[in-house]
Every structure is written in structure tokens, then in C-alpha cells.
Design an enzyme around this catalytic site. Structure first.
Site, PDB file in Angstrom:
ATOM      1  N   LYS A   1       0.280  -1.540 -12.098  1.00 41.86           N
ATOM      2  CA  LYS A   1       1.098  -1.170 -13.260  1.00 41.86           C
ATOM      3  C   LYS A   1       0.379  -0.037 -14.005  1.00 41.86           C
ATOM      4  O   LYS A   1      -0.616  -0.258 -14.676  1.00 41.86           O
ATOM      5  CB  LYS A   1       1.309  -2.371 -14.177  1.00 41.86           C
ATOM      6  CG  LYS A   1       2.327  -2.118 -15.293  1.00 41.86           C
ATOM      7  CD  LYS A   1       2.676  -3.404 -16.038  1.00 41.86           C
ATOM      8  CE  LYS A   1       3.718  -3.132 -17.123  1.00 41.86           C
ATOM      9  NZ  LYS A   1       3.231  -2.194 -18.172  1.00 41.86           N
TER      10      LYS A   1
ATOM     11  N   SER B   1      12.846  -3.062 -18.858  1.00 40.70           N
ATOM     12  CA  SER B   1      11.476  -3.496 -19.154  1.00 40.70           C
ATOM     13  C   SER B   1      11.275  -4.802 -18.386  1.00 40.70           C
ATOM     14  O   SER B   1      12.251  -5.475 -18.033  1.00 40.70           O
ATOM     15  CB  SER B   1      11.304  -3.709 -20.657  1.00 40.70           C
ATOM     16  OG  SER B   1      12.233  -4.699 -21.071  1.00 40.70           O
TER      17      SER B   1
ATOM     18  N   LYS C   1      -0.058  -9.056 -16.834  1.00 37.54           N
ATOM     19  CA  LYS C   1      -0.849  -8.190 -17.719  1.00 37.54           C
ATOM     20  C   LYS C   1      -2.315  -8.633 -17.680  1.00 37.54           C
ATOM     21  O   LYS C   1      -2.619  -9.831 -17.826  1.00 37.54           O
ATOM     22  CB  LYS C   1      -0.333  -8.324 -19.158  1.00 37.54           C
ATOM     23  CG  LYS C   1       1.139  -7.992 -19.319  1.00 37.54           C
ATOM     24  CD  LYS C   1       1.397  -6.508 -19.269  1.00 37.54           C
ATOM     25  CE  LYS C   1       0.952  -5.885 -20.584  1.00 37.54           C
ATOM     26  NZ  LYS C   1       1.426  -4.515 -20.784  1.00 37.54           N
TER      27      LYS C   1
ATOM     28  N   VAL D   1      -8.327  29.895  -2.884  1.00 33.49           N
ATOM     29  CA  VAL D   1      -7.252  30.443  -2.030  1.00 33.49           C
ATOM     30  C   VAL D   1      -5.913  30.252  -2.727  1.00 33.49           C
ATOM     31  O   VAL D   1      -5.094  31.164  -2.834  1.00 33.49           O
ATOM     32  CB  VAL D   1      -7.261  29.735  -0.647  1.00 33.49           C
ATOM     33  CG1 VAL D   1      -6.015  30.093   0.153  1.00 33.49           C
ATOM     34  CG2 VAL D   1      -8.529  30.069   0.119  1.00 33.49           C
ATOM     35  N   TYR D   2      -5.713  29.022  -3.285  1.00 32.65           N
ATOM     36  CA  TYR D   2      -4.457  28.721  -3.994  1.00 32.65           C
ATOM     37  C   TYR D   2      -4.275  29.706  -5.154  1.00 32.65           C
ATOM     38  O   TYR D   2      -3.216  30.327  -5.302  1.00 32.65           O
ATOM     39  CB  TYR D   2      -4.462  27.284  -4.519  1.00 32.65           C
ATOM     40  CG  TYR D   2      -3.158  26.871  -5.175  1.00 32.65           C
ATOM     41  CD1 TYR D   2      -2.927  27.127  -6.529  1.00 32.65           C
ATOM     42  CD2 TYR D   2      -2.134  26.284  -4.439  1.00 32.65           C
ATOM     43  CE1 TYR D   2      -1.725  26.793  -7.129  1.00 32.65           C
ATOM     44  CE2 TYR D   2      -0.927  25.939  -5.030  1.00 32.65           C
ATOM     45  CZ  TYR D   2      -0.737  26.201  -6.376  1.00 32.65           C
ATOM     46  OH  TYR D   2       0.472  25.873  -6.962  1.00 32.65           O
TER      47      TYR D   2
HETATM   48  N1  LIG Z   1       5.328   0.123  -9.655  1.00 33.35           N
HETATM   49  C1  LIG Z   1       6.087  -0.239 -10.683  1.00 33.35           C
HETATM   50  O1  LIG Z   1       7.170  -0.790 -10.565  1.00 33.35           O
HETATM   51  C2  LIG Z   1       5.588   0.079 -12.041  1.00 33.35           C
HETATM   52  C3  LIG Z   1       4.346   0.691 -12.198  1.00 33.35           C
HETATM   53  N2  LIG Z   1       3.867   0.996 -13.423  1.00 33.35           N
HETATM   54  C4  LIG Z   1       4.576   0.722 -14.521  1.00 33.35           C
HETATM   55  N3  LIG Z   1       4.036   1.046 -15.731  1.00 33.35           N
HETATM   56  C5  LIG Z   1       5.856   0.113 -14.424  1.00 33.35           C
HETATM   57  C6  LIG Z   1       6.756  -0.234 -15.484  1.00 33.35           C
HETATM   58  C7  LIG Z   1       7.893  -0.777 -15.016  1.00 33.35           C
HETATM   59 BR1  LIG Z   1       9.378  -1.340 -16.089  1.00 33.35          BR
HETATM   60  S1  LIG Z   1       7.937  -0.908 -13.324  1.00 33.35           S
HETATM   61  C8  LIG Z   1       6.344  -0.191 -13.182  1.00 33.35           C
END
Ligand SMILES: NC(=O)c1cnc(N)c2cc(Br)sc12
EC number: 6.5.1.2
Length: 317
Positions: A113, A81, A309, A34-35
Site C-alpha cells: 500500500k 476507499s 495498516k 546520452v539521454y
Molecule cells: N495496490 C493497491 O491496490 C493500492 C496500493 N496503494 C494504495 N495506496 C492503494 C489505495 C487503494 Br483505495 S488501493 C491501493
């Protein structure tokens, strides 16, 4: 308005609404066929009536010419950052320093992230006017034509406001697998991961290539002072951005203690493989802007946020 003008206005409205549901809310309200049928009707009407083409028509996403290079863009506000945390002790130390500075009456917002390419999007009176890479945080590259091809990037907001937002452009895992499979069939070099594939796609000088790469984005903050929009905290800002029509990641959580933060990290360490996109950590931010202002910044990054991380994945050779 004559009949043709009315039909073009109606098609723009419908396609904008259907596109937002599909690409931003991940919740289609019409079938793809449809789109596509409505889009082809609009393309035909615009070809016959070029003076009636809306600047934010969905047909204008892949309009840019091939360029020789990208202009430089100086960000109105530096793109930050985040300092990193690698284990529970780092996170508890982050929390301790905050309590030492502002006491115990605060809460966090935790977010995934996204493992992609940081971007900035500028809107004038609600219309998308410029998009740029983060670059070195102060000067990035103007990749507006490429960012226009990302269907999740709204070409017009729900309110005619002037705002700059920041987010991450990324390539979904499925798009990455399909792209590398195609490249393998063509004897081309494969991309190592979706982040490199997204970055490589947005650095293409021909927007048609970027458009073919099925990129998406999550928007997660604004450039400048949130209080200027009457918003007092980061969680509220994410809801506000969603209300404007931006895609924001729904897997966010308000945490009132570091124990809740650690539980959120554990949950997404386990669930990460089931996400449709790659994440490389968890972002933890003090929610209230007044408390962020109190905590301030080091030379490089905010004291009120940290990026946990994930440990590097074992590469099985
Ligand atoms: N939600 C967020 O703040 C976020 C999500 N994903 C990322 N790669 C980053 C990087 C920074 Br700098 S903030 C953030």
C-alpha cells in the site's frame, strides 16, 4: 519525410523508449548523459521547427502555464476507499466473511500500500489527456499539467486504447530527504513525510515546481469494469497495465490462503525500511472479478478488499 522530420521522429522514439526503461522499469538502458544529449538535440530541433513538436514529446512534460486554481473533475467511476484491518484477527475475520459468502474456491492478490496521493489518469486512443486527484472519491481536481511532469506517467501507451487508470503518486525517500535538506538550507518549513511532500508538490499551481520534485507513481487498477478489456482478475489486470507501459509495483503476490497473506504481511513489515518509497500497509484483494462482483460493496468500500495498516511508528522524541 525530410531529414529533420526523420530525426525528430527518431529522437521521440528513442527518448520514449529510454525514458520508459529508466522511469517505469527502473532499468536504464543508456547513461543519463546520452539521454540528456538526445533530449537537448530534440529541444533544439523543436525550437527551430515548432510545427514538428509531437504532443507526447518528452519536451512537453513541463509545458503548462501557472494557473490560478484547479478545475474540478467528476470521476466517471467513484474512487474507492478501503476498509482497514489492524491485526491478524481483523484479517482472519475478513477471510471468514468471504468464505461465508462465496465458499473456499478463491485466491487473493496482495500488494504494497503505497503511502502517497491517489490519482486518476485518463487516456484517449493511447494519449494521456487528463489527470486528477481522488478528492472526495467523486469529485477531484484536474492536475493534468503537474502529473505530466512525472516521468513515470506515460504520455502515450503502447496500444491506442481509451482507458482510465488509478494509482498512487509518491515521492521516493531519497527525493524527500534531498528536498527537505534544500528547504532546511533555505530556512523553509520542512515537509513532515513523503506523502505530504508529494501532495504539496501536486497542489503547486506552477508545473515547474512539481517537475522539480522528482515524483513517481505506481498504477494499480482501472476505473470501470476490467471485463470490458477481456480481463478476468486483478492479477491479470496488473500484468495488462504493465504491458500498456504503466509502472506497476512488482512486489505483488498471488496468495491461495490467508496464511500466505499473513506471511506476506510479515515479510514486508520486516522489509519496509529497505524500500525506496514509503508504504503504510498491505492491500489484500480477492483476485477474480466475478467473485468481486458476487461480494459487492458496503456503503463505503468493497467487501472483496481490505487494507492492512502497519502499526503507527514510534516517534522517538
Ligand atoms: N495496490 C493497491 O491496490 C493500492 C496500493 N496503494 C494504495 N495506496 C492503494 C489505495 C487503494 Br483505495 S488501493 C491501493
Amino acid at each position: 519525410m525530410n531529414e529533420i522530420e526523420q530525426r525528430i521522429a527518431e529522437l521521440n522514439k528513442l527518448l520514449h523508449e529510454y525514458g520508459h526503461a529508466y522511469y517505469v522499469l527502473d532499468n536504464p538502458i543508456v547513461a543519463d548523459s546520452v539521454y540528456d544529449q538526445l533530449l537537448h538535440e530534440l529541444i533544439a530541433l523543436e525550437e527551430a521547427n515548432p510545427s514538428l513538436i509531437y504532443p507526447d514529446s518528452p519536451t512537453q512534460r513541463v509545458g503548462g502555464a501557472v494557473v490560478a486554481g484547479f478545475k474540478k473533475v467528476t470521476h466517471d467511476y467513484p474512487m474507492l476507499s478501503l476498509s482497514n484491518a489492524f491485526n491478524e484477527a481483523d484479517i482472519r475475520e475478513f477471510d471468514r466473511k468471504i468464505r461465508q459468502a462465496i465458499g473456499d474456491q478463491f485466491s487473493y492478490v496482495c500488494e504494497l500500500k503505497i503511502d502517497g496521493l491517489a490519482i486518476s489518469l485518463k487516456y484517449d486512443n493511447g494519449v494521456f489527456v487528463q489527470g486528477a486527484t481522488r478528492g472526495d472519491g467523486v469529485i477531484g481536481e484536474d492536475i493534468t499539467a503537474n502529473l505530466k511532469t512525472i516521468r513515470a506517467v506515460p504520455l502515450r501507451l503502447k496500444e491506442p486504447i481509451t482507458i482510465e487508470v488509478r494509482g498512487e503518486a509518491y515521492m521516493p525517500k531519497r527525493s524527500f530527504e534531498k528536498l527537505n535538506s534544500l528547504r532546511a538550507d533555505n530556512g523553509e518549513e520542512l515537509f513532515a513525510n513523503p506523502r505530504n511532500a508529494a501532495a504539496g508538490s501536486l497542489r503547486q499551481l506552477d508545473p515547474k515546481i512539481a517537475a522539480s520534485r522528482q515524483l513517481s507513481t505506481f498504477i494499480y487498477s482501472i476505473g470501470g469494469d476490467g471485463e470490458a478489456y477481456g480481463i478476468d482478475g486483478h492479477g491479470e489486470m496488473l500484468d495488462y497495465l504493465e504491458g500498456l507501459g504503466f509502472p506497476s509495483n512488482k512486489e505483488r503476490q498471488h496468495c491461495t490462503s490467508i496464511e500466505e497473506v499473513l506471511a506476506f504481511i510479515e515479510k514486508w513489515t520486516d522489509n519496509r525500511p529497505h524500500l525506496a518509497y514509503e508504504i503504510d500497509g498491505i492491500v489484500i484483494k480477492v483476485d477474480r472479478y466475478a467473485q468481486q462482483d458476487e461480494l459487492g460493496y458496503t456503503a463505503k468500500s468493497p467487501r472483496w478488499a481490505i487494507a492492512y495498516k502497519f502499526p503507527a511508528e514510534e516517534v522517538v522524541t
